[in-house]
Design a protein around this motif. Structure first.
Motif, PDB file in Angstrom:
ATOM      1  N   VAL A  28       4.462  11.874  -2.491  1.00 51.63           N
ATOM      2  CA  VAL A  28       4.744  11.010  -1.341  1.00 51.63           C
ATOM      3  C   VAL A  28       5.799  11.674  -0.456  1.00 51.63           C
ATOM      4  O   VAL A  28       6.796  12.215  -0.950  1.00 51.63           O
ATOM      5  N   THR A  29       5.561  11.648   0.853  1.00 56.87           N
ATOM      6  CA  THR A  29       6.495  12.246   1.804  1.00 56.87           C
ATOM      7  C   THR A  29       6.902  11.243   2.886  1.00 56.87           C
ATOM      8  O   THR A  29       7.891  11.466   3.575  1.00 56.87           O
ATOM      9  N   VAL A  30       6.141  10.181   3.036  1.00 62.01           N
ATOM     10  CA  VAL A  30       6.424   9.178   4.060  1.00 62.01           C
ATOM     11  C   VAL A  30       7.013   7.946   3.381  1.00 62.01           C
ATOM     12  O   VAL A  30       6.444   7.426   2.406  1.00 62.01           O
ATOM     13  N   ASP A  31       8.159   7.487   3.889  1.00 56.42           N
ATOM     14  CA  ASP A  31       8.805   6.303   3.323  1.00 56.42           C
ATOM     15  C   ASP A  31       7.880   5.092   3.438  1.00 56.42           C
ATOM     16  O   ASP A  31       7.062   5.003   4.364  1.00 56.42           O
ATOM     17  N   VAL A  32       8.039   4.143   2.510  1.00 56.26           N
ATOM     18  CA  VAL A  32       7.285   2.896   2.591  1.00 56.26           C
ATOM     19  C   VAL A  32       8.152   1.868   3.328  1.00 56.26           C
ATOM     20  O   VAL A  32       9.387   1.864   3.186  1.00 56.26           O
TER      21      VAL A  32
ATOM     22  N   MET B 220       0.839  -1.206   0.000  1.00 57.89           N
ATOM     23  CA  MET B 220       0.000   0.000   0.000  1.00 57.89           C
ATOM     24  C   MET B 220       0.871   1.251   0.000  1.00 57.89           C
ATOM     25  O   MET B 220       1.793   1.382   0.810  1.00 57.89           O
ATOM     26  N   CYS B 221       0.582   2.153  -0.903  1.00 60.85           N
ATOM     27  CA  CYS B 221       1.273   3.440  -0.948  1.00 60.85           C
ATOM     28  C   CYS B 221       1.058   4.183   0.369  1.00 60.85           C
ATOM     29  O   CYS B 221       0.007   4.043   1.007  1.00 60.85           O
ATOM     30  N   THR B 222       2.036   4.992   0.777  1.00 63.15           N
ATOM     31  CA  THR B 222       1.893   5.753   2.022  1.00 63.15           C
ATOM     32  C   THR B 222       1.098   7.046   1.819  1.00 63.15           C
ATOM     33  O   THR B 222       0.833   7.765   2.775  1.00 63.15           O
ATOM     34  N   HIS B 223       0.737   7.352   0.577  1.00 61.63           N
ATOM     35  CA  HIS B 223       0.029   8.603   0.290  1.00 61.63           C
ATOM     36  C   HIS B 223      -1.481   8.433   0.320  1.00 61.63           C
ATOM     37  O   HIS B 223      -2.185   9.234   0.922  1.00 61.63           O
ATOM     38  N   ALA B 224      -1.991   7.399  -0.344  1.00 61.13           N
ATOM     39  CA  ALA B 224      -3.434   7.147  -0.368  1.00 61.13           C
ATOM     40  C   ALA B 224      -3.650   5.666  -0.676  1.00 61.13           C
ATOM     41  O   ALA B 224      -2.743   4.862  -0.478  1.00 61.13           O
ATOM     42  N   GLU B 225      -4.834   5.332  -1.141  1.00 57.09           N
ATOM     43  CA  GLU B 225      -5.193   3.927  -1.333  1.00 57.09           C
ATOM     44  C   GLU B 225      -4.804   3.463  -2.736  1.00 57.09           C
ATOM     45  O   GLU B 225      -5.610   3.544  -3.667  1.00 57.09           O
ATOM     46  N   ALA B 226      -3.594   3.008  -2.882  1.00 51.01           N
ATOM     47  CA  ALA B 226      -3.163   2.470  -4.171  1.00 51.01           C
ATOM     48  C   ALA B 226      -2.134   1.382  -3.922  1.00 51.01           C
ATOM     49  O   ALA B 226      -1.353   1.463  -2.963  1.00 51.01           O
ATOM     50  N   LEU B 227      -2.151   0.373  -4.769  1.00 49.08           N
ATOM     51  CA  LEU B 227      -1.219  -0.748  -4.628  1.00 49.08           C
ATOM     52  C   LEU B 227       0.009  -0.524  -5.501  1.00 49.08           C
ATOM     53  O   LEU B 227      -0.093  -0.341  -6.722  1.00 49.08           O
ATOM     54  N   LEU B 228       1.162  -0.531  -4.849  1.00 46.58           N
ATOM     55  CA  LEU B 228       2.411  -0.311  -5.588  1.00 46.58           C
ATOM     56  C   LEU B 228       2.660  -1.422  -6.607  1.00 46.58           C
ATOM     57  O   LEU B 228       3.320  -1.199  -7.625  1.00 46.58           O
ATOM     58  N   SER B 229       2.118  -2.617  -6.353  1.00 48.38           N
ATOM     59  CA  SER B 229       2.320  -3.733  -7.288  1.00 48.38           C
ATOM     60  C   SER B 229       1.643  -3.467  -8.631  1.00 48.38           C
ATOM     61  O   SER B 229       1.908  -4.164  -9.608  1.00 48.38           O
TER      62      SER B 229
END
Ligand code: FES
Length: 102
Positions: free
Chosen positions: A81-85, A42-51
């Motif tokens: 994005v500002t927060v690391d995954v 899950m991305c740290t910005h909103a609801e999206a799958l990095l895969s």
């Protein structure tokens, strides 16, 4: 914490990403330069799958707003994005790829 087998090495080509399940956690598994890496899916910005994103130059680009993370470190590389995954340990034994459960 235990190691969970998530894939065979042949399932991923270089610069590819795959969604895997590690003890109920959604994880993105990557192959870069023949090495395997894992982050939260899950991305740290909103609801999206990095895969479902795009791998380039050692980074994963989120499919929703095109934020980028360094696949090796999880570092947030550009707006929005500002927060690391979070990253996860990966090991390879023969043809088997394992991720350590979070
Ligand atoms: Fe990933 Fe916005 S949800 S950049």
């Amino acid at each position: 914490m235990e190691w969970i087998k998530v894939a065979g090495a042949q399932e991923l080509g270089d610069d590819e990403v795959k969604a895997v399940n590690v003890a109920g956690h959604r994880i993105a598994l990557y192959r870069c330069d023949g090495e395997f890496f894992a982050t939260d899916n899950m991305c740290t910005h909103a609801e999206a799958l990095l895969s479902e994103g795009y791998v380039e130059d050692g980074c994963i680009e989120c499919p929703l707003h095109q934020g980028r993370f360094d696949i090796r470190t999880g570092k947030a590389m550009c707006a929005p994005v500002t927060v690391d995954v979070r990253t996860h340990a990966v090991k390879q034994e023969g043809d088997d790829i394992y991720v350590r459960s979070p």
